[in-house]
Design a protein around this motif. Structure first.
Motif, PDB file in Angstrom:
ATOM      1  N   SER A   1       9.999 108.251  10.857  1.00 40.60           N
ATOM      2  CA  SER A   1      10.612 109.268  11.706  1.00 40.60           C
ATOM      3  C   SER A   1      12.128 109.225  11.540  1.00 40.60           C
ATOM      4  O   SER A   1      12.697 108.238  11.064  1.00 40.60           O
ATOM      5  CB  SER A   1      10.227 109.051  13.160  1.00 40.60           C
ATOM      6  OG  SER A   1      10.956 107.990  13.733  1.00 40.60           O
ATOM      7  N   VAL A   2      12.755 110.280  11.978  1.00 38.45           N
ATOM      8  CA  VAL A   2      14.212 110.344  11.895  1.00 38.45           C
ATOM      9  C   VAL A   2      14.835 109.257  12.763  1.00 38.45           C
ATOM     10  O   VAL A   2      15.814 108.614  12.373  1.00 38.45           O
ATOM     11  CB  VAL A   2      14.719 111.742  12.313  1.00 38.45           C
ATOM     12  CG1 VAL A   2      16.224 111.760  12.393  1.00 38.45           C
ATOM     13  CG2 VAL A   2      14.242 112.789  11.322  1.00 38.45           C
ATOM     14  N   GLY A   3      14.263 109.024  13.935  1.00 35.97           N
ATOM     15  CA  GLY A   3      14.786 107.983  14.824  1.00 35.97           C
ATOM     16  C   GLY A   3      14.765 106.613  14.181  1.00 35.97           C
ATOM     17  O   GLY A   3      15.734 105.854  14.283  1.00 35.97           O
ATOM     18  N   GLN A   4      13.682 106.291  13.497  1.00 41.47           N
ATOM     19  CA  GLN A   4      13.593 105.004  12.804  1.00 41.47           C
ATOM     20  C   GLN A   4      14.606 104.924  11.671  1.00 41.47           C
ATOM     21  O   GLN A   4      15.185 103.871  11.419  1.00 41.47           O
ATOM     22  CB  GLN A   4      12.178 104.789  12.277  1.00 41.47           C
ATOM     23  CG  GLN A   4      11.168 104.556  13.378  1.00 41.47           C
ATOM     24  CD  GLN A   4       9.744 104.565  12.855  1.00 41.47           C
ATOM     25  OE1 GLN A   4       9.419 105.256  11.901  1.00 41.47           O
ATOM     26  NE2 GLN A   4       8.893 103.778  13.495  1.00 41.47           N
ATOM     27  N   GLN A   5      14.833 106.038  11.004  1.00 38.77           N
ATOM     28  CA  GLN A   5      15.820 106.062   9.925  1.00 38.77           C
ATOM     29  C   GLN A   5      17.220 105.817  10.471  1.00 38.77           C
ATOM     30  O   GLN A   5      18.013 105.085   9.863  1.00 38.77           O
ATOM     31  CB  GLN A   5      15.766 107.396   9.184  1.00 38.77           C
ATOM     32  CG  GLN A   5      14.499 107.593   8.382  1.00 38.77           C
ATOM     33  CD  GLN A   5      14.389 108.989   7.798  1.00 38.77           C
ATOM     34  OE1 GLN A   5      15.278 109.819   7.939  1.00 38.77           O
ATOM     35  NE2 GLN A   5      13.276 109.255   7.139  1.00 38.77           N
ATOM     36  N   TYR A  35      20.579 113.946  14.772  1.00 40.19           N
ATOM     37  CA  TYR A  35      19.163 114.228  14.501  1.00 40.19           C
ATOM     38  C   TYR A  35      18.182 113.445  15.373  1.00 40.19           C
ATOM     39  O   TYR A  35      16.982 113.480  15.120  1.00 40.19           O
ATOM     40  CB  TYR A  35      18.819 114.005  13.018  1.00 40.19           C
ATOM     41  CG  TYR A  35      19.726 114.748  12.087  1.00 40.19           C
ATOM     42  CD1 TYR A  35      19.694 116.132  12.011  1.00 40.19           C
ATOM     43  CD2 TYR A  35      20.650 114.072  11.313  1.00 40.19           C
ATOM     44  CE1 TYR A  35      20.543 116.828  11.165  1.00 40.19           C
ATOM     45  CE2 TYR A  35      21.511 114.758  10.466  1.00 40.19           C
ATOM     46  CZ  TYR A  35      21.443 116.124  10.395  1.00 40.19           C
ATOM     47  OH  TYR A  35      22.289 116.801   9.562  1.00 40.19           O
ATOM     48  N   LEU A  36      18.669 112.739  16.381  1.00 40.74           N
ATOM     49  CA  LEU A  36      17.755 112.030  17.268  1.00 40.74           C
ATOM     50  C   LEU A  36      17.231 112.985  18.332  1.00 40.74           C
ATOM     51  O   LEU A  36      17.981 113.758  18.910  1.00 40.74           O
ATOM     52  CB  LEU A  36      18.445 110.853  17.951  1.00 40.74           C
ATOM     53  CG  LEU A  36      18.893 109.698  17.059  1.00 40.74           C
ATOM     54  CD1 LEU A  36      19.528 108.610  17.903  1.00 40.74           C
ATOM     55  CD2 LEU A  36      17.729 109.144  16.262  1.00 40.74           C
ATOM     56  N   ASP A  37      15.939 112.889  18.606  1.00 42.69           N
ATOM     57  CA  ASP A  37      15.375 113.690  19.684  1.00 42.69           C
ATOM     58  C   ASP A  37      15.518 112.908  20.996  1.00 42.69           C
ATOM     59  O   ASP A  37      16.031 111.787  21.016  1.00 42.69           O
ATOM     60  CB  ASP A  37      13.916 114.072  19.396  1.00 42.69           C
ATOM     61  CG  ASP A  37      13.001 112.870  19.231  1.00 42.69           C
ATOM     62  OD1 ASP A  37      13.358 111.743  19.664  1.00 42.69           O
ATOM     63  OD2 ASP A  37      11.903 113.051  18.677  1.00 42.69           O
ATOM     64  N   ASP A  39      13.367 111.379  22.887  1.00 38.32           N
ATOM     65  CA  ASP A  39      12.649 110.099  22.916  1.00 38.32           C
ATOM     66  C   ASP A  39      13.443 109.008  22.205  1.00 38.32           C
ATOM     67  O   ASP A  39      13.525 107.876  22.680  1.00 38.32           O
ATOM     68  CB  ASP A  39      11.264 110.234  22.280  1.00 38.32           C
ATOM     69  CG  ASP A  39      10.308 111.054  23.124  1.00 38.32           C
ATOM     70  OD1 ASP A  39      10.517 111.128  24.362  1.00 38.32           O
ATOM     71  OD2 ASP A  39       9.354 111.620  22.561  1.00 38.32           O
ATOM     72  N   ASP A  40      14.024 109.354  21.058  1.00 41.11           N
ATOM     73  CA  ASP A  40      14.809 108.372  20.322  1.00 41.11           C
ATOM     74  C   ASP A  40      16.117 108.048  21.041  1.00 41.11           C
ATOM     75  O   ASP A  40      16.567 106.903  21.027  1.00 41.11           O
ATOM     76  CB  ASP A  40      15.090 108.855  18.900  1.00 41.11           C
ATOM     77  CG  ASP A  40      13.837 108.852  18.041  1.00 41.11           C
ATOM     78  OD1 ASP A  40      13.006 107.936  18.206  1.00 41.11           O
ATOM     79  OD2 ASP A  40      13.684 109.756  17.212  1.00 41.11           O
ATOM     80  N   LYS A  43      15.679 105.401  23.502  1.00 37.38           N
ATOM     81  CA  LYS A  43      15.502 104.060  22.949  1.00 37.38           C
ATOM     82  C   LYS A  43      16.817 103.408  22.538  1.00 37.38           C
ATOM     83  O   LYS A  43      16.851 102.233  22.201  1.00 37.38           O
ATOM     84  CB  LYS A  43      14.570 104.120  21.733  1.00 37.38           C
ATOM     85  CG  LYS A  43      13.164 104.529  22.086  1.00 37.38           C
ATOM     86  CD  LYS A  43      12.323 104.669  20.849  1.00 37.38           C
ATOM     87  CE  LYS A  43      10.969 105.283  21.197  1.00 37.38           C
ATOM     88  NZ  LYS A  43      10.215 105.637  20.010  1.00 37.38           N
TER      89      LYS A  43
END
Length: 82
Positions: A1-5, A35-37, A39-40, A43
């Motif tokens: 996911s973008v968040g993990q990236q 680019y984080l949504d 939910d991200d 976190k």
């Protein structure tokens, strides 16, 4: 996911800074929340907590440049440029 990236990119930036620029005592991140949504973004305290611990133990100043006002509570000092 973008968040993990993004989380991986932050971790990588810390590692590079520790290896090549540790004598500067400054870590700069430009738009790490891009680019984080939602939910991200929720976190991010988990991501920044270890970073804060490293900064405090090593006397490292972290400068984050962002347009994301929702993460202001994660930082000790805020400078807003309008």
């Amino acid at each position: 996911s973008v968040g993990q990236q993004i989380e991986l990119a932050i971790s990588f930036r810390v590692a590079v800074n520790s290896t090549f620029a540790s004598s500067l005592s400054v870590l700069s991140m430009d738009e790490p929340t891009a680019y984080l949504d939602d939910d991200d973004l929720d976190k991010l305290p988990e991501v920044f907590a270890p970073l804060r611990n490293v900064a405090e133990s090593q006397g490292l100043q972290i400068i984050v440049v962002t347009h994301e006002k929702g993460i202001r509570h994660l930082f000790d000092k805020i400078i807003e440029v309008v």
